[in-house]
Design a protein around this motif. Sequence first.
Motif, PDB file in Angstrom:
ATOM      1  N   SER A 297       0.839  -1.202   0.000  1.00 51.49           N
ATOM      2  CA  SER A 297       0.000   0.000   0.000  1.00 51.49           C
ATOM      3  C   SER A 297       0.873   1.251   0.000  1.00 51.49           C
ATOM      4  N   ALA A 298       1.892   1.246   0.847  1.00 51.11           N
ATOM      5  CA  ALA A 298       2.771   2.419   0.970  1.00 51.11           C
ATOM      6  C   ALA A 298       3.452   2.724  -0.361  1.00 51.11           C
ATOM      7  N   GLN A 299       3.937   1.681  -1.013  1.00 52.71           N
ATOM      8  CA  GLN A 299       4.659   1.878  -2.283  1.00 52.71           C
ATOM      9  C   GLN A 299       3.715   2.401  -3.373  1.00 52.71           C
ATOM     10  N   ILE A 300       2.522   1.837  -3.423  1.00 47.55           N
ATOM     11  CA  ILE A 300       1.561   2.280  -4.442  1.00 47.55           C
ATOM     12  C   ILE A 300       1.160   3.734  -4.183  1.00 47.55           C
ATOM     13  N   ARG A 301       0.896   4.050  -2.910  1.00 48.09           N
ATOM     14  CA  ARG A 301       0.482   5.422  -2.564  1.00 48.09           C
ATOM     15  C   ARG A 301       1.589   6.413  -2.896  1.00 48.09           C
ATOM     16  N   GLU A 302       2.822   6.040  -2.529  1.00 48.78           N
ATOM     17  CA  GLU A 302       3.976   6.915  -2.738  1.00 48.78           C
ATOM     18  C   GLU A 302       4.254   7.119  -4.231  1.00 48.78           C
ATOM     19  N   GLN A 303       4.222   6.045  -4.998  1.00 47.76           N
ATOM     20  CA  GLN A 303       4.663   6.137  -6.395  1.00 47.76           C
ATOM     21  C   GLN A 303       3.582   6.606  -7.354  1.00 47.76           C
ATOM     22  N   THR A 304       2.308   6.412  -6.986  1.00 45.33           N
ATOM     23  CA  THR A 304       1.249   6.819  -7.917  1.00 45.33           C
ATOM     24  C   THR A 304       0.491   8.047  -7.432  1.00 45.33           C
ATOM     25  N   GLY A 305       0.573   8.343  -6.146  1.00 46.79           N
ATOM     26  CA  GLY A 305      -0.195   9.459  -5.596  1.00 46.79           C
ATOM     27  C   GLY A 305      -1.671   9.142  -5.426  1.00 46.79           C
ATOM     28  N   VAL A 306      -2.042   7.886  -5.655  1.00 44.16           N
ATOM     29  CA  VAL A 306      -3.448   7.488  -5.511  1.00 44.16           C
ATOM     30  C   VAL A 306      -3.686   7.067  -4.058  1.00 44.16           C
ATOM     31  N   ALA A 307      -4.862   7.420  -3.532  1.00 38.27           N
ATOM     32  CA  ALA A 307      -5.201   7.049  -2.155  1.00 38.27           C
ATOM     33  C   ALA A 307      -5.299   5.529  -2.041  1.00 38.27           C
ATOM     34  N   THR A 308      -4.854   5.006  -0.898  1.00 38.40           N
ATOM     35  CA  THR A 308      -4.877   3.551  -0.721  1.00 38.40           C
ATOM     36  C   THR A 308      -5.489   3.158   0.618  1.00 38.40           C
ATOM     37  N   GLY A 309      -5.945   1.908   0.648  1.00 43.09           N
ATOM     38  CA  GLY A 309      -6.321   1.262   1.892  1.00 43.09           C
ATOM     39  C   GLY A 309      -5.351   0.123   2.123  1.00 43.09           C
ATOM     40  N   THR A 310      -5.048  -0.140   3.392  1.00 42.79           N
ATOM     41  CA  THR A 310      -4.196  -1.283   3.695  1.00 42.79           C
ATOM     42  C   THR A 310      -4.977  -2.285   4.526  1.00 42.79           C
ATOM     43  N   VAL A 311      -4.695  -3.563   4.291  1.00 44.64           N
ATOM     44  CA  VAL A 311      -5.427  -4.644   4.960  1.00 44.64           C
ATOM     45  C   VAL A 311      -4.465  -5.801   5.205  1.00 44.64           C
ATOM     46  N   GLY A 312      -4.740  -6.564   6.233  1.00 44.59           N
ATOM     47  CA  GLY A 312      -3.970  -7.789   6.457  1.00 44.59           C
ATOM     48  C   GLY A 312      -3.207  -7.768   7.757  1.00 44.59           C
ATOM     49  N   MET A 313      -3.684  -8.542   8.729  1.00 48.61           N
ATOM     50  CA  MET A 313      -2.990  -8.698  10.009  1.00 48.61           C
ATOM     51  C   MET A 313      -2.734  -7.359  10.696  1.00 48.61           C
ATOM     52  N   ILE A 314      -3.719  -6.504  10.633  1.00 47.81           N
ATOM     53  CA  ILE A 314      -3.662  -5.249  11.391  1.00 47.81           C
ATOM     54  C   ILE A 314      -4.549  -5.469  12.613  1.00 47.81           C
ATOM     55  N   THR A 315      -3.956  -5.402  13.772  1.00 47.85           N
ATOM     56  CA  THR A 315      -4.704  -5.783  14.974  1.00 47.85           C
ATOM     57  C   THR A 315      -4.646  -4.739  16.082  1.00 47.85           C
ATOM     58  N   SER A 316      -3.559  -3.979  16.176  1.00 51.07           N
ATOM     59  CA  SER A 316      -3.483  -3.057  17.312  1.00 51.07           C
ATOM     60  C   SER A 316      -3.792  -1.632  16.869  1.00 51.07           C
ATOM     61  N   PRO A 317      -4.394  -0.847  17.749  1.00 48.88           N
ATOM     62  CA  PRO A 317      -4.697   0.550  17.418  1.00 48.88           C
ATOM     63  C   PRO A 317      -3.440   1.321  17.032  1.00 48.88           C
ATOM     64  N   GLN A 318      -2.333   1.052  17.726  1.00 49.81           N
ATOM     65  CA  GLN A 318      -1.092   1.784  17.451  1.00 49.81           C
ATOM     66  C   GLN A 318      -0.576   1.464  16.043  1.00 49.81           C
ATOM     67  N   GLN A 319      -0.689   0.188  15.664  1.00 58.81           N
ATOM     68  CA  GLN A 319      -0.250  -0.232  14.327  1.00 58.81           C
ATOM     69  C   GLN A 319      -1.109   0.446  13.250  1.00 58.81           C
ATOM     70  N   ALA A 320      -2.414   0.473  13.470  1.00 57.75           N
ATOM     71  CA  ALA A 320      -3.320   1.087  12.498  1.00 57.75           C
ATOM     72  C   ALA A 320      -3.069   2.594  12.410  1.00 57.75           C
ATOM     73  N   ASP A 321      -2.917   3.228  13.560  1.00 51.05           N
ATOM     74  CA  ASP A 321      -2.681   4.674  13.611  1.00 51.05           C
ATOM     75  C   ASP A 321      -1.358   5.018  12.922  1.00 51.05           C
ATOM     76  N   HIS A 322      -0.360   4.177  13.151  1.00 51.97           N
ATOM     77  CA  HIS A 322       0.961   4.376  12.559  1.00 51.97           C
ATOM     78  C   HIS A 322       0.885   4.340  11.032  1.00 51.97           C
ATOM     79  N   ALA A 323       0.116   3.393  10.506  1.00 48.82           N
ATOM     80  CA  ALA A 323       0.001   3.277   9.037  1.00 48.82           C
ATOM     81  C   ALA A 323      -0.563   4.567   8.439  1.00 48.82           C
ATOM     82  N   ILE A 324      -1.515   5.182   9.144  1.00 46.69           N
ATOM     83  CA  ILE A 324      -2.101   6.434   8.635  1.00 46.69           C
ATOM     84  C   ILE A 324      -1.132   7.603   8.851  1.00 46.69           C
ATOM     85  N   ARG A 325      -0.581   7.690  10.055  1.00 46.18           N
ATOM     86  CA  ARG A 325       0.291   8.837  10.381  1.00 46.18           C
ATOM     87  C   ARG A 325       1.529   8.910   9.510  1.00 46.18           C
TER      88      ARG A 325
END
Length: 381
Positions: A297-325
């Motif tokens: 997700s990070a690579q696609i968002r960075e290289q294309t500028g298109v908004a992305t969603g990430t999924v897969g083994m995301i379980t903790s609030p800190q991990q989810a918040d980190h992905a957005i931040r």
Amino acid sequence: MSHPSHLFAPFAMRSVVLPNRIALSPMCQYSAVDGMVNDWHLVHLGSRAVGGAGLILTEATAVSPEGRLSPGDLGLWSDDHISGLERCVNFIHQQGAAAGIQLGHAGRKSSIAPPWEQTRVVPAAEGGWEEILAPSAFAFSERHAVPRSLSVSEIGRIQDDFRTATERAYRSGFDVIELHAAHGYLFHQFLSPLSNTRGDEYGGTFDNRVRMLLETVRLIRAVWPEHLPLIVRISATDWLEYDGHAHPEGLGWMMQDSLRLVPLLRDAGVDLVDVSSGGNVAQPAIPVGAGYQTAFSAQIREQTGVATGTVGMITSPQQADHAIRTGQADLVLLARELLRNPYWPIEAARQLKVEVPWPVQYVRAADGRKPARLPWALGPR
Ligand SMILES: Cc1cc2nc3c(=O)[nH]c(=O)nc-3n(C[C@H](O)[C@H](O)[C@H](O)COP(=O)(O)O)c2cc1C
């Protein structure tokens, strides 16, 4: 410098503003009869809306009877399906969440028994279907049926089914459509050269393999209102490029293909790409672990500028918040963690020290907007 975003910052796609970045990932429930919503679906989707997820996505909902993965999948191939879905949408809206429908066709993966049984083809006598359709006549695994290769006119008919289902999704009140082009479903079968060996305009070159998906996106966009967003879920890779072995049939769909596809999807009117992986090869070596797909997700968002969603083994609030931040994604989709705990968003807000509104039924009148002191909310705040 603009404020970095976080898990509980609103997120706008066209006219739809999600109250936070948490989405219920689509999950087949294998519980429908003739594709119809029942109480199970209302409670499954509704309880995650009560729990505070900003976007509730239905399971893969088939655009035709033979597009179902199993006989128990939801469908939207007739007007009769609208009222049940509308009931779910209304309840989701009452909770302040947006409602999205994942539209799909399982192609060569269809007519399969639910996962609580052994993987096996469901015969027509038991509610399965006579013929399985796919871009080319290769079975997904030895437990799946060998499909029949679609003619060009049949491809057109399926695309038309997606268009009609889109119109019905609008009439059901949905805010968002997610097209399922991941996990070895029909669109992914067209994308990957491992499952598509066609010699016509829908197979061979990259441009030909992406044609089915892009044409369908354009058809959907033509009938889905301009002010409503469209998401596409892709599998970033078939994973063969990462396992270090030589594969005589080739490496399938790869990250470099996704990086080419995503800008084409954007140009066709897609607002966000939901980045998953795998599902088109029966036994690839996948290093499953915490956030194992987020780098895609990070690579696609960075290289294309298109908004992305990430999924897969995301379980903790800190991990989810980190992905957005850290800008790895705009949206976080949770599947199994939201099965474990439908109230995960409320708990995540507590851990991240963010105030979010609770359902009014849980708020004591004297406390105004403060949450009620329910037994499970008694811990330190
Ligand atoms: C019971 C179940 C059913 C699923 N059905 C679908 C589906 O209909 N469509 C889809 O795109 N993914 C489906 N998935 C995959 C999830 O949406 C998600 O991508 C995957 O489980 C990884 O996320 P997680 O680690 O948070 O569970 C399903 C997963 C589960 C557990």
